[in-house]
Design a protein around this motif. Structure first.
Motif, PDB file in Angstrom:
ATOM      1  N   ILE A   4       8.838  -6.745  -9.237  1.00  0.00           N
ATOM      2  CA  ILE A   4       7.528  -6.395  -8.697  1.00  0.00           C
ATOM      3  C   ILE A   4       7.631  -4.973  -8.167  1.00  0.00           C
ATOM      4  CG2 ILE A   4       5.846  -6.913  -6.886  1.00  0.00           C
ATOM      5  CD1 ILE A   4       6.816  -9.827  -7.051  1.00  0.00           C
ATOM      6  N   THR A   5       6.643  -4.146  -8.441  1.00  0.00           N
ATOM      7  CA  THR A   5       6.634  -2.773  -7.943  1.00  0.00           C
ATOM      8  C   THR A   5       5.810  -2.705  -6.664  1.00  0.00           C
ATOM      9  OG1 THR A   5       6.828  -1.926 -10.195  1.00  0.00           O
ATOM     10  CG2 THR A   5       6.070  -0.388  -8.516  1.00  0.00           C
ATOM     11  N   MET A   6       6.413  -2.141  -5.620  1.00  0.00           N
ATOM     12  CA  MET A   6       5.746  -1.997  -4.325  1.00  0.00           C
ATOM     13  C   MET A   6       6.100  -0.635  -3.743  1.00  0.00           C
ATOM     14  SD  MET A   6       6.446  -5.747  -2.655  1.00  0.00           S
ATOM     15  CE  MET A   6       5.113  -5.693  -1.484  1.00  0.00           C
ATOM     16  N   PRO A   7       5.306  -0.146  -2.784  1.00  0.00           N
ATOM     17  CA  PRO A   7       5.651   1.126  -2.146  1.00  0.00           C
ATOM     18  C   PRO A   7       6.889   0.987  -1.270  1.00  0.00           C
ATOM     19  CG  PRO A   7       3.665   0.210  -1.168  1.00  0.00           C
ATOM     20  CD  PRO A   7       4.043  -0.682  -2.300  1.00  0.00           C
ATOM     21  N   LYS A   8       7.650   2.057  -1.165  1.00  0.00           N
ATOM     22  CA  LYS A   8       8.800   2.061  -0.259  1.00  0.00           C
ATOM     23  C   LYS A   8       8.250   2.251   1.157  1.00  0.00           C
ATOM     24  CE  LYS A   8      13.219   4.171   0.777  1.00  0.00           C
ATOM     25  NZ  LYS A   8      14.166   5.233   0.441  1.00  0.00           N
ATOM     26  N   ALA A   9       7.949   1.130   1.794  1.00  0.00           N
ATOM     27  CA  ALA A   9       7.352   1.095   3.124  1.00  0.00           C
ATOM     28  C   ALA A   9       7.619  -0.291   3.708  1.00  0.00           C
ATOM     29  CB  ALA A   9       5.856   1.384   3.042  1.00  0.00           C
ATOM     30  N   THR A  55       2.164   0.241   5.705  1.00  0.00           N
ATOM     31  CA  THR A  55       2.349   1.559   5.098  1.00  0.00           C
ATOM     32  C   THR A  55       3.299   2.452   5.883  1.00  0.00           C
ATOM     33  OG1 THR A  55       0.320   2.242   6.226  1.00  0.00           O
ATOM     34  CG2 THR A  55       0.112   1.552   3.929  1.00  0.00           C
ATOM     35  N   GLU A  56       3.977   1.911   6.895  1.00  0.00           N
ATOM     36  CA  GLU A  56       4.950   2.703   7.658  1.00  0.00           C
ATOM     37  C   GLU A  56       6.305   2.671   6.963  1.00  0.00           C
ATOM     38  OE1 GLU A  56       5.127   2.034  11.940  1.00  0.00           O
ATOM     39  OE2 GLU A  56       3.137   1.139  11.841  1.00  0.00           O
ATOM     40  N   LEU A  57       7.152   3.632   7.311  1.00  0.00           N
ATOM     41  CA  LEU A  57       8.517   3.674   6.797  1.00  0.00           C
ATOM     42  C   LEU A  57       9.418   4.242   7.882  1.00  0.00           C
ATOM     43  CD1 LEU A  57      10.542   3.344   4.464  1.00  0.00           C
ATOM     44  CD2 LEU A  57       9.990   5.687   3.791  1.00  0.00           C
ATOM     45  N   CYS A  58      10.566   3.607   8.097  1.00  0.00           N
ATOM     46  CA  CYS A  58      11.514   4.106   9.094  1.00  0.00           C
ATOM     47  C   CYS A  58      12.867   4.343   8.429  1.00  0.00           C
ATOM     48  CB  CYS A  58      11.649   3.113  10.250  1.00  0.00           C
ATOM     49  SG  CYS A  58      12.632   1.642   9.860  1.00  0.00           S
ATOM     50  N   ASN A  59      13.817   4.855   9.209  1.00  0.00           N
ATOM     51  CA  ASN A  59      15.135   5.150   8.636  1.00  0.00           C
ATOM     52  C   ASN A  59      16.036   3.914   8.548  1.00  0.00           C
ATOM     53  OD1 ASN A  59      15.957   4.796  11.277  1.00  0.00           O
ATOM     54  ND2 ASN A  59      16.613   6.916  11.591  1.00  0.00           N
ATOM     55  N   GLN A  60      15.529   2.739   8.908  1.00  0.00           N
ATOM     56  CA  GLN A  60      16.295   1.493   8.810  1.00  0.00           C
ATOM     57  C   GLN A  60      15.797   0.602   7.665  1.00  0.00           C
ATOM     58  OE1 GLN A  60      19.026   0.709  10.942  1.00  0.00           O
ATOM     59  NE2 GLN A  60      18.722   2.891  11.240  1.00  0.00           N
ATOM     60  N   TYR A  61      15.008   1.156   6.765  1.00  0.00           N
ATOM     61  CA  TYR A  61      14.423   0.412   5.650  1.00  0.00           C
ATOM     62  C   TYR A  61      15.497  -0.311   4.839  1.00  0.00           C
ATOM     63  CZ  TYR A  61      12.087  -0.397   1.186  1.00  0.00           C
ATOM     64  OH  TYR A  61      11.587  -0.974   0.043  1.00  0.00           O
ATOM     65  N   GLN A  62      15.248  -1.602   4.562  1.00  0.00           N
ATOM     66  CA  GLN A  62      16.136  -2.417   3.727  1.00  0.00           C
ATOM     67  C   GLN A  62      15.287  -3.049   2.626  1.00  0.00           C
ATOM     68  OE1 GLN A  62      18.224  -5.311   6.072  1.00  0.00           O
ATOM     69  NE2 GLN A  62      18.408  -3.910   7.779  1.00  0.00           N
ATOM     70  N   GLN A  63      15.440  -2.573   1.426  1.00  0.00           N
ATOM     71  CA  GLN A  63      14.628  -3.026   0.303  1.00  0.00           C
ATOM     72  C   GLN A  63      14.813  -4.509   0.027  1.00  0.00           C
ATOM     73  OE1 GLN A  63      14.935  -0.461  -3.078  1.00  0.00           O
ATOM     74  NE2 GLN A  63      14.439  -2.103  -4.505  1.00  0.00           N
ATOM     75  N   GLU A  68      11.019  -3.470  -7.088  1.00  0.00           N
ATOM     76  CA  GLU A  68      11.210  -2.098  -7.544  1.00  0.00           C
ATOM     77  C   GLU A  68      10.285  -1.242  -6.687  1.00  0.00           C
ATOM     78  OE1 GLU A  68      10.103   0.095 -11.599  1.00  0.00           O
ATOM     79  OE2 GLU A  68      11.379  -1.675 -11.828  1.00  0.00           O
ATOM     80  N   VAL A  69      10.841  -0.239  -5.998  1.00  0.00           N
ATOM     81  CA  VAL A  69      10.009   0.547  -5.089  1.00  0.00           C
ATOM     82  C   VAL A  69       9.653   1.903  -5.671  1.00  0.00           C
ATOM     83  CG1 VAL A  69      10.835  -0.591  -2.993  1.00  0.00           C
ATOM     84  CG2 VAL A  69      11.989   1.462  -3.799  1.00  0.00           C
ATOM     85  N   VAL A  70       8.499   2.400  -5.249  1.00  0.00           N
ATOM     86  CA  VAL A  70       8.054   3.747  -5.576  1.00  0.00           C
ATOM     87  C   VAL A  70       7.866   4.488  -4.260  1.00  0.00           C
ATOM     88  CG1 VAL A  70       6.969   3.139  -7.762  1.00  0.00           C
ATOM     89  CG2 VAL A  70       5.635   3.032  -5.675  1.00  0.00           C
ATOM     90  N   ASP A  71       8.180   5.777  -4.257  1.00  0.00           N
ATOM     91  CA  ASP A  71       8.020   6.572  -3.050  1.00  0.00           C
ATOM     92  C   ASP A  71       6.559   6.597  -2.622  1.00  0.00           C
ATOM     93  OD1 ASP A  71      10.703   7.187  -2.710  1.00  0.00           O
ATOM     94  OD2 ASP A  71      10.579   8.984  -3.946  1.00  0.00           O
TER      95      ASP A  71
END
Length: 88
Positions: A4-9, A55-63, A68-71
């Motif tokens: 599945i494609t999702m935003p990297k957030a 829609t937030e993103l932090c430096n501790q992101y764990q996919q 499948e992520v997109v920027d």
């Protein structure tokens, strides 16, 4: 198997648990007519112990696995303030 494609957030992070929708002055979504919406989905970040918009993103992101992520552009403001961890 197709990913599945999702935003990297937050929406695709393992630490995110969905709660509902909340008023959002920076809502990036539109309805079927192209009109700007005023609410964005949000949830609880188990890493920071705060509420976050999807829609937030932090430096501790764990996919999440099998995603499948997109920027994606990060939001100008967070739902709640949080202290980012320093990465070494």
């Amino acid at each position: 198997m197709n990913a599945i494609t999702m935003p990297k957030a937050c929406i695709s992070c393992q630490a995110y648990k969905h709660i509902g929708k909340s008023d959002d002055p920076h809502c990036p979504h539109t309805d079927w007519r192209g009109q700007a919406k005023t609410k964005t989905r949000y949830g609880h970040c188990q890493t920071h112990g705060t509420h976050v918009f999807i829609t937030e993103l932090c430096n501790q992101y764990q996919q999440e696995p099998f995603i499948e992520v997109v920027d994606a552009d990060n939001r100008p403001t967070a739902k709640q303030p949080r202290q980012e961890r320093l990465a070494f």
